[in-house]
Design an enzyme around this catalytic site. Structure first.
Site, PDB file in Angstrom:
ATOM      1  N   TRP A 130     -14.081  -0.020   6.580  1.00  0.00           N
ATOM      2  CA  TRP A 130     -15.504  -0.333   6.570  1.00  0.00           C
ATOM      3  C   TRP A 130     -15.873  -1.336   5.498  1.00  0.00           C
ATOM      4  O   TRP A 130     -16.974  -1.846   5.465  1.00  0.00           O
ATOM      5  CB  TRP A 130     -16.291   0.969   6.322  1.00  0.00           C
ATOM      6  CG  TRP A 130     -15.668   1.734   5.181  1.00  0.00           C
ATOM      7  CD1 TRP A 130     -14.741   2.736   5.288  1.00  0.00           C
ATOM      8  CD2 TRP A 130     -15.820   1.470   3.786  1.00  0.00           C
ATOM      9  NE1 TRP A 130     -14.312   3.103   4.043  1.00  0.00           N
ATOM     10  CE2 TRP A 130     -14.971   2.349   3.095  1.00  0.00           C
ATOM     11  CE3 TRP A 130     -16.599   0.579   3.049  1.00  0.00           C
ATOM     12  CZ2 TRP A 130     -14.868   2.367   1.711  1.00  0.00           C
ATOM     13  CZ3 TRP A 130     -16.494   0.589   1.670  1.00  0.00           C
ATOM     14  CH2 TRP A 130     -15.639   1.477   1.019  1.00  0.00           C
ATOM     15  N   LYS A 154     -10.040  -0.097  16.553  1.00  0.00           N
ATOM     16  CA  LYS A 154     -10.551   1.214  16.130  1.00  0.00           C
ATOM     17  C   LYS A 154     -11.102   0.963  14.732  1.00  0.00           C
ATOM     18  O   LYS A 154     -10.357   0.870  13.752  1.00  0.00           O
ATOM     19  CB  LYS A 154      -9.420   2.258  16.123  1.00  0.00           C
ATOM     20  CG  LYS A 154      -9.887   3.653  15.731  1.00  0.00           C
ATOM     21  CD  LYS A 154      -9.756   3.854  14.244  1.00  0.00           C
ATOM     22  CE  LYS A 154     -10.265   5.171  13.759  1.00  0.00           C
ATOM     23  NZ  LYS A 154     -11.709   5.202  13.510  1.00  0.00           N
ATOM     24  N   HIS A 155     -12.406   0.831  14.663  1.00  0.00           N
ATOM     25  CA  HIS A 155     -13.021   0.514  13.372  1.00  0.00           C
ATOM     26  C   HIS A 155     -13.294   1.829  12.634  1.00  0.00           C
ATOM     27  O   HIS A 155     -13.238   2.925  13.210  1.00  0.00           O
ATOM     28  CB  HIS A 155     -14.321  -0.264  13.600  1.00  0.00           C
ATOM     29  CG  HIS A 155     -14.572  -1.314  12.559  1.00  0.00           C
ATOM     30  ND1 HIS A 155     -14.220  -1.151  11.234  1.00  0.00           N
ATOM     31  CD2 HIS A 155     -15.138  -2.547  12.633  1.00  0.00           C
ATOM     32  CE1 HIS A 155     -14.556  -2.247  10.547  1.00  0.00           C
ATOM     33  NE2 HIS A 155     -15.102  -3.106  11.369  1.00  0.00           N
ATOM     34  N   SER A 157     -15.178   4.916  11.096  1.00  0.00           N
ATOM     35  CA  SER A 157     -16.205   5.697  11.802  1.00  0.00           C
ATOM     36  C   SER A 157     -17.615   5.483  11.258  1.00  0.00           C
ATOM     37  O   SER A 157     -18.578   5.859  11.918  1.00  0.00           O
ATOM     38  CB  SER A 157     -15.863   7.179  11.731  1.00  0.00           C
ATOM     39  OG  SER A 157     -14.692   7.403  12.453  1.00  0.00           O
ATOM     40  N   GLY A 206      -6.352  -0.096   5.158  1.00  0.00           N
ATOM     41  CA  GLY A 206      -7.006   1.130   4.705  1.00  0.00           C
ATOM     42  C   GLY A 206      -6.187   1.821   3.645  1.00  0.00           C
ATOM     43  O   GLY A 206      -5.472   1.182   2.864  1.00  0.00           O
ATOM     44  N   SER A 207      -6.287   3.141   3.620  1.00  0.00           N
ATOM     45  CA  SER A 207      -5.670   3.924   2.552  1.00  0.00           C
ATOM     46  C   SER A 207      -4.191   4.188   2.838  1.00  0.00           C
ATOM     47  O   SER A 207      -3.727   4.053   3.975  1.00  0.00           O
ATOM     48  CB  SER A 207      -6.407   5.253   2.425  1.00  0.00           C
ATOM     49  OG  SER A 207      -6.304   5.935   3.655  1.00  0.00           O
ATOM     50  N   GLU A 228      -1.975  -3.153   5.457  1.00  0.00           N
ATOM     51  CA  GLU A 228      -2.673  -3.691   4.276  1.00  0.00           C
ATOM     52  C   GLU A 228      -3.329  -2.498   3.606  1.00  0.00           C
ATOM     53  O   GLU A 228      -4.354  -2.008   4.066  1.00  0.00           O
ATOM     54  CB  GLU A 228      -3.761  -4.685   4.698  1.00  0.00           C
ATOM     55  CG  GLU A 228      -3.270  -5.877   5.474  1.00  0.00           C
ATOM     56  CD  GLU A 228      -2.577  -6.920   4.606  1.00  0.00           C
ATOM     57  OE1 GLU A 228      -2.407  -6.682   3.401  1.00  0.00           O
ATOM     58  OE2 GLU A 228      -2.199  -7.956   5.158  1.00  0.00           O
ATOM     59  N   LEU A 229      -2.736  -2.023   2.510  1.00  0.00           N
ATOM     60  CA  LEU A 229      -3.220  -0.761   1.931  1.00  0.00           C
ATOM     61  C   LEU A 229      -3.885  -1.005   0.575  1.00  0.00           C
ATOM     62  O   LEU A 229      -4.357  -2.077   0.297  1.00  0.00           O
ATOM     63  CB  LEU A 229      -2.072   0.239   1.867  1.00  0.00           C
ATOM     64  CG  LEU A 229      -1.307   0.415   3.201  1.00  0.00           C
ATOM     65  CD1 LEU A 229      -0.156   1.398   3.066  1.00  0.00           C
ATOM     66  CD2 LEU A 229      -2.235   0.841   4.336  1.00  0.00           C
ATOM     67  N   CYS A 262     -10.072  -4.141  -1.993  1.00  0.00           N
ATOM     68  CA  CYS A 262      -8.675  -3.802  -2.273  1.00  0.00           C
ATOM     69  C   CYS A 262      -8.107  -4.711  -3.351  1.00  0.00           C
ATOM     70  O   CYS A 262      -7.267  -4.294  -4.132  1.00  0.00           O
ATOM     71  CB  CYS A 262      -7.854  -3.888  -1.002  1.00  0.00           C
ATOM     72  SG  CYS A 262      -8.051  -5.459  -0.181  1.00  0.00           S
ATOM     73  N   GLU A 368      -6.045   4.386  -7.691  1.00  0.00           N
ATOM     74  CA  GLU A 368      -6.971   3.304  -7.369  1.00  0.00           C
ATOM     75  C   GLU A 368      -8.396   3.829  -7.552  1.00  0.00           C
ATOM     76  O   GLU A 368      -8.721   4.898  -7.038  1.00  0.00           O
ATOM     77  CB  GLU A 368      -6.760   2.870  -5.912  1.00  0.00           C
ATOM     78  CG  GLU A 368      -7.698   1.758  -5.491  1.00  0.00           C
ATOM     79  CD  GLU A 368      -7.573   1.389  -4.006  1.00  0.00           C
ATOM     80  OE1 GLU A 368      -7.215   2.253  -3.187  1.00  0.00           O
ATOM     81  OE2 GLU A 368      -7.866   0.233  -3.679  1.00  0.00           O
TER      82      GLU A 368
HETATM   83  P1  NAP Z   1      -9.147   4.904   5.347  1.00  0.00           P
HETATM   84  O1  NAP Z   1      -9.776   6.216   5.215  1.00  0.00           O
HETATM   85  O2  NAP Z   1      -7.684   4.815   5.394  1.00  0.00           O
HETATM   86  O3  NAP Z   1      -9.799   4.230   6.642  1.00  0.00           O
HETATM   87  C1  NAP Z   1      -9.360   3.001   7.148  1.00  0.00           C
HETATM   88  C2  NAP Z   1      -9.208   3.109   8.663  1.00  0.00           C
HETATM   89  O4  NAP Z   1      -8.132   3.989   8.968  1.00  0.00           O
HETATM   90  C3  NAP Z   1     -10.430   3.694   9.352  1.00  0.00           C
HETATM   91  O5  NAP Z   1     -10.592   3.093  10.610  1.00  0.00           O
HETATM   92  C4  NAP Z   1     -10.051   5.156   9.506  1.00  0.00           C
HETATM   93  O6  NAP Z   1     -10.743   5.800  10.546  1.00  0.00           O
HETATM   94  C5  NAP Z   1      -8.582   5.035   9.811  1.00  0.00           C
HETATM   95  N1  NAP Z   1      -7.790   6.223   9.485  1.00  0.00           N
HETATM   96  C6  NAP Z   1      -8.008   7.126   8.503  1.00  0.00           C
HETATM   97  N2  NAP Z   1      -7.043   8.066   8.519  1.00  0.00           N
HETATM   98  C7  NAP Z   1      -6.209   7.743   9.524  1.00  0.00           C
HETATM   99  C8  NAP Z   1      -5.017   8.343  10.028  1.00  0.00           C
HETATM  100  N3  NAP Z   1      -4.489   9.441   9.516  1.00  0.00           N
HETATM  101  N4  NAP Z   1      -4.406   7.733  11.079  1.00  0.00           N
HETATM  102  C9  NAP Z   1      -4.910   6.612  11.611  1.00  0.00           C
HETATM  103  N5  NAP Z   1      -6.039   6.012  11.188  1.00  0.00           N
HETATM  104  C10 NAP Z   1      -6.670   6.574  10.143  1.00  0.00           C
HETATM  105  O7  NAP Z   1      -9.538   3.891   4.224  1.00  0.00           O
HETATM  106  P2  NAP Z   1     -10.811   3.917   3.323  1.00  0.00           P
HETATM  107  O8  NAP Z   1     -10.511   4.869   2.228  1.00  0.00           O
HETATM  108  O9  NAP Z   1     -12.038   4.080   4.123  1.00  0.00           O
HETATM  109  O10 NAP Z   1     -10.724   2.408   2.823  1.00  0.00           O
HETATM  110  C11 NAP Z   1     -10.423   2.062   1.559  1.00  0.00           C
HETATM  111  C12 NAP Z   1      -8.943   1.776   1.361  1.00  0.00           C
HETATM  112  O11 NAP Z   1      -8.575   0.610   2.092  1.00  0.00           O
HETATM  113  C13 NAP Z   1      -8.675   1.452  -0.074  1.00  0.00           C
HETATM  114  O12 NAP Z   1      -7.483   2.050  -0.487  1.00  0.00           O
HETATM  115  C14 NAP Z   1      -8.525  -0.063  -0.078  1.00  0.00           C
HETATM  116  O13 NAP Z   1      -7.808  -0.569  -1.152  1.00  0.00           O
HETATM  117  C15 NAP Z   1      -7.893  -0.296   1.246  1.00  0.00           C
HETATM  118  N6  NAP Z   1      -8.095  -1.671   1.694  1.00  0.00           N
HETATM  119  C16 NAP Z   1      -7.035  -2.496   1.729  1.00  0.00           C
HETATM  120  C17 NAP Z   1      -7.195  -3.807   2.104  1.00  0.00           C
HETATM  121  C18 NAP Z   1      -6.042  -4.745   2.144  1.00  0.00           C
HETATM  122  O14 NAP Z   1      -6.164  -5.814   2.730  1.00  0.00           O
HETATM  123  N7  NAP Z   1      -4.900  -4.419   1.574  1.00  0.00           N
HETATM  124  C19 NAP Z   1      -8.456  -4.284   2.455  1.00  0.00           C
HETATM  125  C20 NAP Z   1      -9.526  -3.397   2.408  1.00  0.00           C
HETATM  126  C21 NAP Z   1      -9.317  -2.085   2.037  1.00  0.00           C
HETATM  127  P3  NAP Z   1     -11.983   6.810  10.225  1.00  0.00           P
HETATM  128  O15 NAP Z   1     -13.031   5.984   9.574  1.00  0.00           O
HETATM  129  O16 NAP Z   1     -12.363   7.288  11.575  1.00  0.00           O
HETATM  130  O17 NAP Z   1     -11.438   7.864   9.331  1.00  0.00           O
END
Ligand code: NAP
Length: 463
Positions: A130, A154-155, A157, A206-207, A228-229, A262, A368
């Site tokens: 997001w 799948k963006h 939620s 994401g994470s 990309e985490l 990130c 982080e």
């Molecule tokens: P997140 O919880 O991992 O969510 C990211 C995406 O993954 C969402 O669409 C989420 O869906 C989905 N997701 C969550 N758990 C999942 C699972 N077990 N299996 C499959 N998909 C799953 O990430 P966040 O905490 O919102 O975002 C922040 C993180 O992203 C930070 O760690 C940040 O550093 C990282 N990030 C990295 C980059 C990069 O380019 N390296 C860029 C931006 C952000 P739901 O929303 O439905 O849970």
């Protein structure tokens, strides 16, 4: 987790959506497979034409798209406008360069002719976060579609309005039905999707837990992934640096997107001889940072995106202090307090916060902080700086401030990161590869290599 759009500035629920059911998901998958069969045969100039229309559409619709992001996840409106423009740029970039990046590459061998041909893989699943609701999607979609793949998004939620708007923009630009679709589904649906033979590969931003889960599901099916985490990027400031520029740019990097980037500078590693001066300037600027309603163009820091993120960040800081960290400014959840204007009191606000005295024994050392919280470290030598910078599980971007060419060369060589920026802010750029090493993920987006991630690199040998 419900698929709901909530305004983080006020806590107001804007809209809720029913997730797709089994039958609807099946329809989308079938549509993607059918669309790919004909889309893969389209010419580069046709795809480029549609992408240019997406780019134009984004520019025309800039204010509406920007406002949607700010309302759904709270980023300052000026940053949201810049994000829409950058999304338009990446579409134009791949429209203009994609054909050249994917042209047959001749290789001299014992054959009469041998070359590499790049071909699309099929429907690619993109699991997106997001924090940059438009940019993250377009930096995947522009190269993937230019290469002849089709996309399923799948963006996150909490940004369903952005997710649906993006799919609409692709459709309005003339991409055929099924070439780019948004699936409103919870995270629990991702692993089963990876098992579907129609999905050929996936990318996730994401994470770490999300990345591990996707990679595991993909591994069982031997499918390619790009991850990309997270990151805990260092910003090293050495004694030859322009301290004022390092403070101003470093702080901007830490605060961008309400601290939820990130590649933000999360750990300031400063040489002892300039540490006090650096700290003083940093604290002074942090205290003057303009926090408020992100729809106001003067606002520099809006709310965090969700209540969960606010709670987690608040706890992380409390824990770090309890374990011995020194707090220099900020450090308290603002939600519900008189520090906020009455109309913002239900918002997910957290102030600019600075912590120091965090040793390797502290959990905060390797975590982080996904919000406006900076960590400050003092080091004596360049060796100490490099060692500290590398002492995390992450390796996304690193920045370093120095005017000494010898120091610069050592930093470039020795920092463990997907990118090193000298005397500047770590940023993504359509022309340069973007991605991490270690637990920050693998694979690259953007640039020439970005468009080559989701293709079959076919070796051709003709006697
Ligand atoms: P997140 O919880 O991992 O969510 C990211 C995406 O993954 C969402 O669409 C989420 O869906 C989905 N997701 C969550 N758990 C999942 C699972 N077990 N299996 C499959 N998909 C799953 O990430 P966040 O905490 O919102 O975002 C922040 C993180 O992203 C930070 O760690 C940040 O550093 C990282 N990030 C990295 C980059 C990069 O380019 N390296 C860029 C931006 C952000 P739901 O929303 O439905 O849970």
């Amino acid at each position: 987790m419900a698929i709901a759009s909530t305004n983080p500035t006020t806590g107001e629920l804007l809209k809720t959506y029913a997730p797709l059911n089994d039958g609807e998901i099946e329809t989308c998958l079938a549509k993607a497979a059918t669309a790919f069969a004909s889309y893969r045969k389209t010419a580069f100039d046709q795809r480029a034409g549609w992408l240019l229309k997406v780019s134009d559409r984004l520019k025309q619709d800039r204010e509406r798209c920007a406002q949607m992001m700010t309302l759904e996840m709270g980023k300052p409106i000026t940053e949201a406008i810049a994000e829409v423009e950058k999304s338009a740029w990446v579409c134009r970039y791949y429209a203009e360069h994609g054909a050249q990046f994917l042209a047959d590459e001749l290789v001299d061998t014992d054959a009469s002719q041998s070359f590499i041909r790049y071909q699309p893989l099929g429907p690619i699943l993109a699991v997106m976060p997001w924090n940059f609701p438009f940019w993250q999607v377009f930096r995947f979609a522009a190269p993937a579609l230019m290469a002849g793949n089709v996309g399923l998004l799948k963006h996150a939620s909490n940004v369903p309005q952005c997710a649906l708007a993006i799919a609409e923009i692709f459709a309005e630009a003339g991409f055929a039905d099924g070439v780019f679709q948004t699936l409103l589904i919870p995270a629990s649906r991702v692993a089963p999707l990876m098992a579907d033979p129609r999905i050929k590969a996936a990318t996730l931003t994401g994470s770490e837990p999300a990345g591990m889960s996707l990679a595991q599901a993909a591994g069982q099916q031997i499918k390619k992934t790009v991850l990309e985490l997270g990151g805990s990027d260092p910003c090293i400031v050495l004694d030859s640096a322009d301290i004022g520029a390092a403070v101003t740019t470093g702080l901007k990097s830490r605060m961008i997107n309400n601290g939820q980037s990130c590649i933000a500078a999360k750990r300031f590693i400063v040489q002892a001889s300039i540490y006090d001066e650096f700290a003083e300037q940093l604290i002074h600027q942090m205290q003057g940072w303009n926090l408020g309603n992100p729809l106001n163009p003067e606002t520099q820091l809006g709310p965090l995106a969700t209540q969960g993120i606010l709670d987690e960040l608040g706890q992380q800081v409390e824990q770090a202090i309890a374990q011995g960290a020194t707090l220099h400014c900020g450090g308290q959840v603002l939600q519900g307090t008189a520090a906020l204007l009455p109309e913002l009191r239900q918002g997910y606000f957290y102030p600019p916060t600075l912590l120091s005295d965090i040793g390797p024994e502290h959990p905060a050392f390797s975590q982080e902080f996904f919000g406006p919280v900076a960590l400050l470290f003092r080091v004596n030598t360049l060796d100490d700086a490099i060692q500290l910078a590398n002492a995390t599980p992450f390796g996304l971007g690193a920045s370093a401030w120095t005017t000494d060419p010898h120091q610069r060369d050592r930093l470039l060589d020795e920092l463990e990161a997907g990118a090193v920026f000298i005397n500047g802010l770590v940023k993504s750029d359509p022309r340069l590869p973007f991605g991490g090493i270690k637990r920050s993920g693998y694979g690259r987006e953007l640039g020439r290599v970005g468009i080559q991630e989701f293709v079959n690199l076919k070796t051709v040998w003709i006697a």
